[in-house]
Scaffold this motif. Structure first.
Motif, short mmCIF file in Angstrom:
data_model
loop_
_atom_site.label_atom_id
_atom_site.label_comp_id
_atom_site.label_asym_id
_atom_site.label_seq_id
_atom_site.Cartn_x
_atom_site.Cartn_y
_atom_site.Cartn_z
N UNK A 133 -34.45 133.95 70.99
CA UNK A 133 -34.90 132.72 71.64
C UNK A 133 -34.03 131.55 71.24
N UNK A 134 -33.61 130.76 72.22
CA UNK A 134 -32.88 129.52 71.94
C UNK A 134 -33.58 128.39 72.68
N UNK A 135 -33.78 127.26 71.99
CA UNK A 135 -34.42 126.11 72.66
C UNK A 135 -33.39 125.03 72.96
N UNK A 140 -27.08 120.79 78.63
CA UNK A 140 -26.68 121.70 77.56
C UNK A 140 -27.10 123.14 77.92
N UNK A 141 -28.31 123.27 78.43
CA UNK A 141 -28.82 124.58 78.84
C UNK A 141 -27.95 125.15 79.96
N UNK A 142 -27.65 124.31 80.97
CA UNK A 142 -26.85 124.80 82.11
C UNK A 142 -25.46 125.22 81.66
N UNK A 143 -24.85 124.47 80.74
CA UNK A 143 -23.50 124.86 80.33
C UNK A 143 -23.55 126.17 79.53
N UNK A 174 -35.51 142.20 77.94
CA UNK A 174 -34.74 140.96 78.08
C UNK A 174 -34.00 140.67 76.77
N UNK A 175 -32.70 140.29 76.89
CA UNK A 175 -31.90 140.05 75.69
C UNK A 175 -32.12 138.66 75.11
N UNK A 176 -32.25 137.67 76.00
CA UNK A 176 -32.33 136.29 75.51
C UNK A 176 -33.33 135.49 76.32
N UNK A 177 -34.02 134.60 75.64
CA UNK A 177 -34.90 133.66 76.33
C UNK A 177 -34.44 132.25 75.98
N UNK A 178 -34.14 131.49 77.01
CA UNK A 178 -33.75 130.09 76.82
C UNK A 178 -34.94 129.21 77.19
#
Ligand code: TXA
Ligand code: MG
Length: 311
Positions: A227-229, A235-238, A283-287
């Motif tokens: 998980x990344x916040x 920042x999320x889009x890039x 799922x590998x990653x959750x943003x």
């Protein structure tokens, strides 16, 4: 909803020293009578729970409090009047007659009166305090529906009462009244809700921005995905632009100019379901985009932070 026969079976199971899972308004609980050492031991072994992590005791009437606690302060009754039944656990000094298995050897005890009708019905029927942690395997997100409990324990527990989806979705707020009122675990009943009733400051046990919960040292609420916040959309889009070959889910309550990955709105009620579904979907990653509104929701934020730490 379950019928009277199921409640009767559940009561009989609890009386004879077995465990039963039941819905509460927060998450499902795995219950044992506080008077059955055998059943209390089953809770720890079924969950794979460390024995130094204390259990919360569930009641249906304030008459049961003196069975569990001593030196009960006036503040307890103020809070109970305002929030019981409801998603609040209050820590008091323990009555020595209660098994130390319940409280993991502590001289304090957590007490809560849940408001889910099935939980109250069961607690009334057995008329004994029921110790119940969340009904998940240790290290899994707490269960917010019947299926989650069945998935974790399949046929290892004799009965799971089905009360549908939990209304709140994260665990109760835990406040200790043993010294100055202190929140040990944030939830949907907030610091300011508690201060309004107590008419005095309520501390939040935290270090910097991190809230120090009881049980914090354990791996908790962890989906398999990393998980990344993000506080910032750009920042999320890039970050998304750099992703390749990974299965990503985005949790956001605001629009985002991308249709590259599945996007879900999130809140306390659906967070654990999303975590569990993400495990099933490999799922590998959750943003997670954390906006100003979500930033203020300490209960929600705390569960996200725990899920991050757990990896
Ligand atoms: O909403 C809830 O509270 C749910 C439902 C089932 O009622 N229960 C729940 O239980 O979340 P559990 O065991 O998953 O979490 C209980 C938390 C743990 O972090 C534990 O360390 C803390 O409450 N706790 C229990 N008794 C305590 C005590 N005497 N002193 C400090 N913390 C305590
Ligand atoms: Mg738990």
């Amino acid at each position: 909803m379950e019928d009277t026969n199921k409640i009767l079976s559940a009561t009989q199971l609890l009386k004879k020293g077995d465990v039963v899972a039941f819905p509460t308004e927060t998450v499902y609980g795995l219950g044992a009578s506080v008077y059955s050492e055998e059943a209390l031991k089953k809770i720890f072994s079924l969950k794979g729970r460390p024995t130094d992590n204390p259990l919360i005791v569930h009641i249906h009437s304030l008459d049961q409090v003196s069975l569990l606690a001593i030196n009960i302060p006036e503040d307890f009754y103020h809070l109970a009047k305002a929030f019981f039944p409801g998603p609040l656990t209050i820590i008091l000094q323990k009555n020595a007659s209660i098994s130390s298995l319940v409280t993991a050897g502590l001289d304090t005890i957590g007490i809560r009166m849940p408001r889910h009708p099935l939980a109250l019905e069961l607690l009334k029927a057995i008329n004994e305090p029921v110790a119940a942690p969340s009904a998940n395997l240790s290290g899994k997100p707490s269960p917010t529906c019947y299926e989650h409990v069945v998935n974790d324990f399949s046929n290892k527990i004799p009965l799971v009462l089905n009360g549908g989806e939990c209304e709140v979705g994260i665990e109760s707020t835990v406040i200790s009244l043993v010294r100055e009122p202190t929140i040990l675990r944030p939830g949907t009943i907030t610091q300011s809700d508690l201060e309004k009733v107590l008419k005095k400051p309520v501390k939040l046990l935290q270090k910097g921005k991190k809230i120090l919960c009881p049980g914090m040292k354990y791996r908790h609420y962890a989906p398999l995905a990393k998980i990344t916040t993000f506080n910032d959309k750009k920042e999320l889009c890039s970050k998304l632009n750099k992703i390749s070959g990974e299965r990503v889910w985005i949790l956001t309550n605001r629009g985002l100019d991308t249709d590259q990955f599945p996007m879900y709105p999130y809140n306390c009620k659906n967070l654990y379901k999303i975590f569990r579904d993400s495990d099933d979907g490999k799922i590998d990653r959750i943003f997670i985009l954390v906006g100003e509104e979500e930033e203020k929701d300490l209960g929600l934020l705390n569960r996200i932070e725990k899920a991050k730490i757990a990896k």
